[in-house]
Motif scaffolding. Structure first.
Motif, PDB file in Angstrom:
ATOM      1  N   ASP A  43     -21.219   8.569  -6.533  1.00 17.18           N
ATOM      2  CA  ASP A  43     -22.591   8.499  -6.036  1.00 17.18           C
ATOM      3  C   ASP A  43     -23.556   8.555  -7.203  1.00 17.18           C
ATOM      4  OD1 ASP A  43     -24.816   8.523  -4.500  1.00 17.18           O
ATOM      5  OD2 ASP A  43     -24.510  10.533  -3.669  1.00 17.18           O
ATOM      6  N   THR A  92     -29.719  -2.849   5.137  1.00 15.70           N
ATOM      7  CA  THR A  92     -29.173  -2.880   3.773  1.00 15.70           C
ATOM      8  C   THR A  92     -29.792  -3.960   2.891  1.00 15.70           C
ATOM      9  OG1 THR A  92     -27.372  -4.358   4.455  1.00 15.70           O
ATOM     10  CG2 THR A  92     -26.962  -1.971   4.541  1.00 15.70           C
ATOM     11  N   THR A 133     -25.369  -1.111  -0.402  1.00 18.34           N
ATOM     12  CA  THR A 133     -24.448  -0.354   0.437  1.00 18.34           C
ATOM     13  C   THR A 133     -23.793   0.712  -0.426  1.00 18.34           C
ATOM     14  OG1 THR A 133     -22.560  -1.815  -0.010  1.00 18.34           O
ATOM     15  CG2 THR A 133     -24.015  -2.443   1.816  1.00 18.34           C
ATOM     16  N   ASP A 134     -22.902   1.499   0.145  1.00 17.33           N
ATOM     17  CA  ASP A 134     -22.266   2.564  -0.617  1.00 17.33           C
ATOM     18  C   ASP A 134     -21.468   2.019  -1.795  1.00 17.33           C
ATOM     19  OD1 ASP A 134     -23.337   4.429   1.052  1.00 17.33           O
ATOM     20  OD2 ASP A 134     -21.536   4.638   2.300  1.00 17.33           O
ATOM     21  N   LYS A 135     -20.837   0.858  -1.627  1.00 11.94           N
ATOM     22  CA  LYS A 135     -19.931   0.343  -2.649  1.00 11.94           C
ATOM     23  C   LYS A 135     -20.454  -0.899  -3.363  1.00 11.94           C
ATOM     24  CE  LYS A 135     -16.796   3.376  -1.454  1.00 11.94           C
ATOM     25  NZ  LYS A 135     -16.438   4.514  -2.349  1.00 11.94           N
TER      26      LYS A 135
END
Length: 839
Positions: free
Chosen positions: A37, A377, A426-428
């Motif tokens: 993160d 997003t 997005t997270d990745k």
């Protein structure tokens, strides 16, 4: 201590990575933050290097970032002071007072108002297209981010050395206000403030203003009561934050400034025309200011020597004849050229009486940004800006009371910028695609008053160089960051840029005898064919003046340049569970070709320098240690530098050595950087950073592509191979200490200091074949100190401070224009007091 010794013993990033990943040294993650993160933990600073908010410890770039409070604490009021924070950064001013930024050895020394920089400057990602557009950069700043290395993929082509991004204070949903005021030596006073709050349910605003007056620290050598250096600045910014819906955010910003400050005066550092080959020659000349240096005199006067100047003996004879002549005014001019006192006191300077004084400069920028959330997003962002910098001031380029080179200047730079981008987060996966357009127009008029110039044999006493240029640049770009496996992120970006430029030159004489209506220039003085021109007509020539084949253009000279390029960046980031980041990047950046506002007798001197390219390799780490009480960062890098743009010199048959834009074919820069921040006990913060650079020309370079011999500023020609790059100190460093301690219930005291070191640097190309000892700037260190009290809730603060408290005399630039050598000096000791209050 055990951990520190292990780091010192580690000689490779692999070994370091192994140590940092060892569970024994692992540190707890802040709650809610995973290893991969990039959300900032408490106390970490946010940056927008990838055009989104991230923790600085999650960005695989070398970044120096500081809050607005830290900038005030260290006395950083603009780019000129950034060396106090950023090792490897140098600021100087050109002959015409235009600022020059150099970062890790990459920079462009040019005096043109609209010259595109090698280190770009932004305000909230909105470009300031030229360094002269630096007004109000210190107004209501939230933080500054300095990104090192080529930043072309996201920040465009004028960032081969890096980018500086100022983040300004934003409107708030609640009422806030503040005021800052200071008073210091030389009667310099500064007061500013802001007010911020809601104007309605969906609109908030912030207004910031500042004024600066006084500060005349320079004094005339011949007129002790004549001072120079007063600031007269007024600046303001209005920002509106409009939220018409939850998915749409609009920010409108209007910035304006008025600057009537005194231009900095140079300090006389001597003239080569006082050099003689023997005592007999000196005695015969009756020059009371002369001295004997046989070796150097031989270089100047012997054909075939690297420093040979065909005009040296004639110019020296002219000055001495004037010195010993019967015309008192002419003799006084020659006496000033040859005999102005050389002083090491930085306050001492000299200028033509009445020449300097109030400038008439102004700047405005209107900008708008719209962010529209298309999905949860994906965001569409548009950034638009329109700006104009107006400039009008006088410059003394000889450092004497004589009119050797007195230059009134005026002109403007107008810019329009548009960027449209689509970003997904997005997270990745994080990606950006977009396009940009830049339009920069420059107008510059340089008057040259040359009455006492040694080469002025009744040819021209006042000339005017009219210069206009236009740059249009189109770019499309894409960038992606993806976490391919846990903790490992791959980053790649590319930009295609197409640039079209044009420039128009007219060097003319506006003071032609109106009764005659024409003037005959060159002629018998150069054994050339006389050329007749009318008022305002252009006298640069084609052909050869010395062979009698020259022909004036009469009309302005027009030139065009079209270029395109592809810049890219590829990087790998690995973040350990305890927070340490390892990164490696390969990037390629370009700086567009550039025209320059140069006055010349021949058209060939107007040809531009073509685009330069930097291929950069870098690896480093960012390690938060000891429960984030220690931050250790380091990086090593290598730049393959091609076609570096420089403002070099070639021989002009009328004016001697004159400047011309040139490209140095090949050079390199190798460097190592380190940064350490330690908080050993509550209230104490120790920090230090340093940069080592090795930067040299690696190719043979002695002539321009059309066969003109190239000279350094000292007047020597030859092979430039192994010359160090100008304005690139091998070593630079800074250190800061701040200790805060409780005084009473809601009152804290603090004491601190900053030490800044800049190593020796040269201002022109210099090697064994091209000696330039007069153009070396010695290394120096300055020490600042501060102490004061502040409330624990941060509502008010009172500070006593001193800048350069050891009164170190140091030089920031050295140059020469026609007859004299001049240097610009840094300020002496300054002591003052400041107060800040927040409502």
């Amino acid at each position: 201590m055990r951990l520190n010794k292990q780091y010192l013993a580690s000689g490779a990033f692999v070994a370091l990575a192994t140590m940092l990943a060892t569970p024994a040294f692992a540190q707890a993650q802040p709650q809610g933050q995973t290893a991969a993160d990039d959300t900032p933990a408490a106390g970490e600073i946010i940056v927008t290097a990838n055009k989104r908010e991230q923790s600085a410890n999650s960005v695989g770039l070398t970044i120096t970032a500081a809050s607005g409070e830290s900038l005030i604490t260290r006395g950083v009021s603009g780019p000129a002071d950034l060396a106090k924070l950023v090792p490897g950064f140098t600021f100087t001013q050109s002959l015409y007072s235009t600022p020059v930024f150099t970062l890790r050895g990459i920079g462009l020394y040019d005096a043109t108002f609209g010259a595109p920089p090698s280190v770009s400057v932004y305000t909230d990602q909105i470009p300031r297209n030229a360094p002269v557009m630096s007004d109000a950069l210190d107004l209501d700043i939230e933080r500054v981010e300095v990104l090192k290395g080529p930043q072309g993929t996201l920040f465009g082509q004028s960032s081969t050395g890096g980018a500086i991004n100022y983040i300004v204070g934003k409107p708030t949903q609640d009422f806030h206000a503040g005021v800052d005021a200071s008073y210091e030596r030389f009667n310099r006073a500064e007061i500013g403030g802001f007010v911020s709050g809601p104007l309605g349910d969906k609109v908030s605003a912030r207004l910031a203003v500042k004024t600066v007056t006084g500060g005349a620290w320079q004094r005339s050598l011949s007129r002790p009561d004549d001072h120079n250096g007063d600031a007269r600045k007024l600046m303001g910014r209005l920002t509106l934050d409009i939220r018409p819906s939850e998915k749409v955010k609009i920010e409108l910003m209007a910035t304006g400034s008025r600057d009537q400050s005194d231009p900095l005066a140079p300090q006389y550092a001597g003239t080569i025309y006082n050099i003689y080959g023997s005592q007999a020659q000196l005695t015969a000349s009756k020059n009371p200011f002369g001295y004997v240096d046989a070796a150097r005199y031989a270089q100047f006067t012997t054909p075939g020597q690297a420093g040979y100047s065909a005009s040296f003996l004639g110019a020296q004879s002219t000055l001495v004849t004037r010195l010993n002549g019967t015309d008192a005014a002419v003799a006084a001019g020659a006496r000033a050229v040859l005999g102005t006192r050389i002083s090491n006191d930085p306050r001492d300077a000299e200028w033509t009486p009445g020449l300097l004084g109030k400038s008439d400069n102004s700047y405005y920028q209107f900008a708008g940004r719209a962010d529209i959330e298309l999905t949860d997003t994906i965001t569409l962002t548009s950034v638009t800006a329109l700006a104009k910098q107006k400039l009008a001031y006088n410059q003394d380029l000889d450092g004497t009371v004589a009119r050797v080179v007195d230059v009134p200047l005026n002109g403007n730079v107008r810019t329009f910028n548009q960027e449209l981008r689509l970003a997904g987060n997005t997270d990745k996966l994080h990606w950006i695609v977009g396009g940009s357009y830049d339009n920069v127009r420059t107008e510059q008029n340089n008057f040259f008053r040359l009455n006492d110039y040694s080469g002025n044999l009744g040819l021209i006493a006042l000339t005017l160089n009219n210069y206009t240029s236009r740059l249009r640049s189109y770019g499309v770009f894409a960038n992606v960051e993806a976490e391919v496996v846990p903790n490992l992120t791959v980053q790649g970006g590319v930009r295609y840029t197409n640039t079209k430029q044009s420039a128009t030159y007219c060097y003319n004489d506006p003071a032609i005898d109106t009764a005659q209506g024409t003037a005959i220039i060159y002629g018998s003085a150069l054994n050339s064919v006389p050329i007749t021109i009318k008022p305002g007509e252009c006298f640069p020539t084609t052909g050869d003046l010395l062979l009698g084949t020259a022909k004036s253009t009469i009309k302005p000279v027009n030139s065009d340049l079209g270029e395109d390029n592809v810049s890219f960046r590829f990087g790998l980031n690995y973040k350990f569970d305890q927070g340490t980041l390892l990164y490696a990047t390969v990037s390629q950046g370009y700086k567009a070709g550039t025209f320059s506002a140069i006055g010349a007798s021949r058209v060939l001197q107007y040809t531009p320098a073509t685009q330069e390219k930097v291929l950069a390799f870098e690896a480093g780490f960012k390690a938060p240690l000891a429960d984030r009480k220690v931050q250790l960062n380091a990086a090593a890098f290598y730049y393959d530098y091609k076609d570096k743009q420089v403002r070099g010199r070639i021989a002009d048959p009328v004016f001697g050595l004159l400047e011309k834009m040139l490209n140095v074919p090949k050079s390199y820069i190798f460097g190592i950087e380190g940064e350490l921040v330690v908080r050993p006990v509550d209230g104490l913060t120790l920090s230090g950073s340093a940069t080592y650079l090795k930067a040299k020309v690696t190719s043979d370079y002695a002539k321009t592509p059309d066969g003109q011999a190239v000279y350094n500023a000292a007047g020597y020609t030859g092979n430039f191979r192994d010359s160090e790059l100008p304005y690139t100190p091998k070593f630079s460093a800074n250190a800061d200490a701040q200790y805060e301690f409780p005084v009473s219930g809601n009152l804290n005291g603090f004491v601190g200091g900053t030490l800044t070191y800049q190593g020796r640097q040269n201002t022109t190309f210099n090697n064994a074949a091209l000696p330039a000892v007069d153009f070396n700037i010695p290394g120096y260190a300055t020490l600042d100190a501060r102490m004061g009290v502040a409330t624990a809730d941060g509502r008010w603060r009172a500070t006593l401070y001193g800048r350069n408290i050891t009164n170190k005399a140091f030089t920031t630039a050295i140059s020469t224009y026609l007859d004299t050598l001049i240097r610009y000096r840094g300020k002496p000791s300054v002591y003052g007091a400041s107060v800040a209050y927040r409502f």
